[in-house]
Motif scaffolding. Sequence first.
Motif, PDB file in Angstrom:
ATOM      1  N   ILE A 175       2.563 102.168  34.960  1.00 20.64           N
ATOM      2  CA  ILE A 175       1.356 102.831  34.475  1.00 20.64           C
ATOM      3  C   ILE A 175       0.249 102.488  35.457  1.00 20.64           C
ATOM      4  O   ILE A 175      -0.176 101.338  35.529  1.00 20.64           O
ATOM      5  N   ARG A 176      -0.185 103.472  36.225  1.00 13.84           N
ATOM      6  CA  ARG A 176      -1.147 103.193  37.288  1.00 13.84           C
ATOM      7  C   ARG A 176      -2.555 103.615  36.857  1.00 13.84           C
ATOM      8  O   ARG A 176      -2.785 104.765  36.479  1.00 13.84           O
ATOM      9  N   ILE A 177      -3.483 102.673  36.958  1.00 15.29           N
ATOM     10  CA  ILE A 177      -4.861 102.855  36.485  1.00 15.29           C
ATOM     11  C   ILE A 177      -5.819 102.710  37.661  1.00 15.29           C
ATOM     12  O   ILE A 177      -5.592 101.891  38.558  1.00 15.29           O
TER      13      ILE A 177
ATOM     14  N   GLU B  48      -5.192 110.214  46.272  1.00 15.98           N
ATOM     15  CA  GLU B  48      -4.348 109.462  47.190  1.00 15.98           C
ATOM     16  C   GLU B  48      -3.547 108.385  46.477  1.00 15.98           C
ATOM     17  O   GLU B  48      -2.344 108.236  46.707  1.00 15.98           O
ATOM     18  N   ASP B  49      -4.207 107.645  45.601  1.00 19.18           N
ATOM     19  CA  ASP B  49      -3.511 106.593  44.861  1.00 19.18           C
ATOM     20  C   ASP B  49      -2.772 107.119  43.636  1.00 19.18           C
ATOM     21  O   ASP B  49      -1.953 106.415  43.060  1.00 19.18           O
ATOM     22  N   GLN B  50      -3.110 108.344  43.236  1.00 18.92           N
ATOM     23  CA  GLN B  50      -2.384 109.034  42.155  1.00 18.92           C
ATOM     24  C   GLN B  50      -2.391 108.254  40.843  1.00 18.92           C
ATOM     25  O   GLN B  50      -1.361 108.055  40.201  1.00 18.92           O
ATOM     26  N   VAL B  51      -3.575 107.800  40.446  1.00 15.94           N
ATOM     27  CA  VAL B  51      -3.683 107.086  39.172  1.00 15.94           C
ATOM     28  C   VAL B  51      -3.585 108.067  38.008  1.00 15.94           C
ATOM     29  O   VAL B  51      -3.920 109.248  38.136  1.00 15.94           O
TER      30      VAL B  51
ATOM     31  N   GLN C 209      -7.188 102.589  54.510  1.00 16.36           N
ATOM     32  CA  GLN C 209      -6.359 103.703  54.949  1.00 16.36           C
ATOM     33  C   GLN C 209      -4.900 103.534  54.503  1.00 16.36           C
ATOM     34  O   GLN C 209      -4.096 104.426  54.671  1.00 16.36           O
ATOM     35  N   VAL C 210      -4.540 102.359  53.984  1.00 14.79           N
ATOM     36  CA  VAL C 210      -3.185 102.143  53.500  1.00 14.79           C
ATOM     37  C   VAL C 210      -3.140 102.505  52.031  1.00 14.79           C
ATOM     38  O   VAL C 210      -3.649 101.781  51.188  1.00 14.79           O
ATOM     39  N   TYR C 211      -2.573 103.629  51.745  1.00 16.30           N
ATOM     40  CA  TYR C 211      -2.623 104.160  50.386  1.00 16.30           C
ATOM     41  C   TYR C 211      -1.390 103.739  49.585  1.00 16.30           C
ATOM     42  O   TYR C 211      -0.339 103.443  50.145  1.00 16.30           O
ATOM     43  N   ALA C 212      -1.560 103.760  48.272  1.00 14.34           N
ATOM     44  CA  ALA C 212      -0.463 103.362  47.395  1.00 14.34           C
ATOM     45  C   ALA C 212       0.653 104.388  47.438  1.00 14.34           C
ATOM     46  O   ALA C 212       0.428 105.577  47.615  1.00 14.34           O
TER      47      ALA C 212
END
Length: 770
Positions: A40-42, A104-107, A29-32
Amino acid sequence: MRRLCTAPRRGAVTALVLAAMAGSAISDQVYAAPPGSNEIRIGNTAPYTGPASAYGVIAKVIAAYLDKVNAEGGINGRKVNMITYDDAYEPTKTMEMTRKLVEEDQVLFTLGTIGTNTNATIQPYLNSKKVPQLFALSGAAAWDQPRDFPWTMGFLPTYTAEAQIFAQYILENHPRSRIAVLYQEDGMGKEYLKGLKDGLGGKIAIVAEAPYKVTDTNIDAQMAKLKASGADVFIEFTTPKFAIMAIRRSAELGWRPNHFVASIANSYSAVIQPAGAQNAEGILSAAYRLEGEDSAAAGDAAFREWSAFMQRYVPSVSKANGQAVLGYLVSKTLHEVLKNCGDDLSRENIMKQARSIKGIQLPMMVQGILLNTSAADHAPIEQMRMMRFTNGQWQHFGPVRSGIDPGAVSDSFKTIFKYGTATKRDLANQLNANTVSLMTGSFGSTYAQVGADLASVLDSGTNLRILPVMGRGSVQAVADILLLRGVDAGIVRKDTLSYLDRKDFAKDIRNQFVYVAKMFNEEMHVLAPRTITSMRELDGKTVVVDLPDSSTFVTAINVFDRLGIRPHLIYQEPRLAVDMLRKGEIDAIVAIEGKPLQWLNQVNDRNLHLVPVDYAKPLQEEYLPSKLSSADYPGLVAEGGSIETIAAEAVLASYNWAPNSDRYRRLALLVDTMFDKVAQLQRPPFHPKWKEMALRATVSGWTRFKAAQEWLDRNMPPPPGLSAASGAVLPAAAPVAAPAATAFSPQERDPLYREFLEWRASRAKAGPRQ
């Protein structure tokens, strides 16, 4: 399970995996936080647990490689952060985790998802969101379909290609063999099996097939069946867990056929060692990558780099693990793609660079195998080399083989190939079963282009083939649909059908003809010298109206008749009559086709112009108002200006086949496939007229093909208060909340009809015409 790599952390992935497997209280539940400009998020999912947990090593190695990249300064000054979740090789979990990664993590993109069913589950979602699905780790051919799934790219050689390489080798070395196959009962196993059969072409018998499920605890029954078949070649298309079982059981049974294992399960540490090297002696496979301890094949420099990386960043994983090598290759390829992105890290540019890989030879890859991609090719690796397990190690032999025969991409070559292995009658039945013949129009016409578009988008081998037939226009198309053997459907104009009905040229035509869908509107173009300023001035003049079988011919004589104009008609193709007009041999050319017409766009003569066609009352029953603008014809219409004209409706029509007939079945197949792909047809490079197609739009006075109406009722039910069949507003038992003025019929949703409503309103404000 999740991991966010923000700095190099040796062994971090392993520690987190162990924690997750031990029931750690790590919270999903703890999101980035949103990605930063220097990041650069993958996103990744992998089977750290479950029946395919042996593949979890791949994601561990990718994450470790990104630690190395970050320790060395990142890529173009940016840190690469990877968030990875455990999907346990379960498609529902993969979908859940992927949604979390994107929403949620927006990769920026997903990378290296493992498995066929898992990737297939997320493919439509990622493509609908325009999120790159890079280097899907499964050999399914579905990852190389850039036309249908432009945001998906595979990495491995396809299962089909690998199986066909096996077939090549067997045909060359064991032409009299009998083959038994063990395969996983899912998309992966079935695709491997089909590739093998296609490669063998019926020239060698497969005498036994035995599927297993990933939930099976053993494969003893399958192995007993395969041994009992008397096969001397045994091929297993399995994941590592079941490859171990198969190798061991074969030894226990004393069955020593020529044994082939798939590349996805030929790892020394993950398969051969647990199965027993003595049991695997002589086993064959194919490879595109090297074994992790094959220093001689890798070369000194490449092997030193690989060894140093593994020792520093993933010391808990054996270099002998082939999955570790795969993770390394994926990481190297990703590094190259992201470097080439420069400062443009848009998803569009990431896909552009992924599609622009040219001739890359990666370290730890079989010499001679290069990575290549393009906009039309989303399969980076298409070659492999045979190898045999001998004296405790894999040894490559023979040439680099391609599982993709350039000739094999041709459906016609496939047909000819099958001709030698099937009876002529069976082959003919197969080819004809799902072929739909479609009567279009003359060369260069809108109808002909639309027919070509349908064939490009809908053709899928023997499942459906569209056969566009060059025609001579709407009148001939009606005759062909009614009389010509083998014609299933055609593009005709509504006013042609109405004209034939009104003149009683075709008895009871309204019961014999049905429409599938309204296709688009076709504008009336009247090209004449500037001295002619209105349609009325064509009375008594010499006018070209196309050939007597054409759509233009019928619309032209119908319009002239309704307006009371009596010109002298010349029957000539409009595009061939321009010189006649310039020389004064004729007074005007009429062409009724979807704008813009290619030949008319090439006319740039200051003495010629487009004559307005007023939307007079006699024309309003059968036609719609429209305009021809300077954007359509810059050489004939003043910049920013427009010319009023009318438009006729083109429809896809067919004979009213009985629902239990084969012709009805084939047309229903066309309907289902075309209706599903209208959105694709409405995008470039297909004809712009596709944008006018509204599936629910009705054709007044005519009956819709039953299967087409049923598709609409299933997939596009009308709003409450509208008739499914007609689109007309139905009387309601009680008042509805929305005002009646907001309920539009399909015709009112037509862009040209809306234009007509605006025209009518403006005329009403202007008062009666003098």
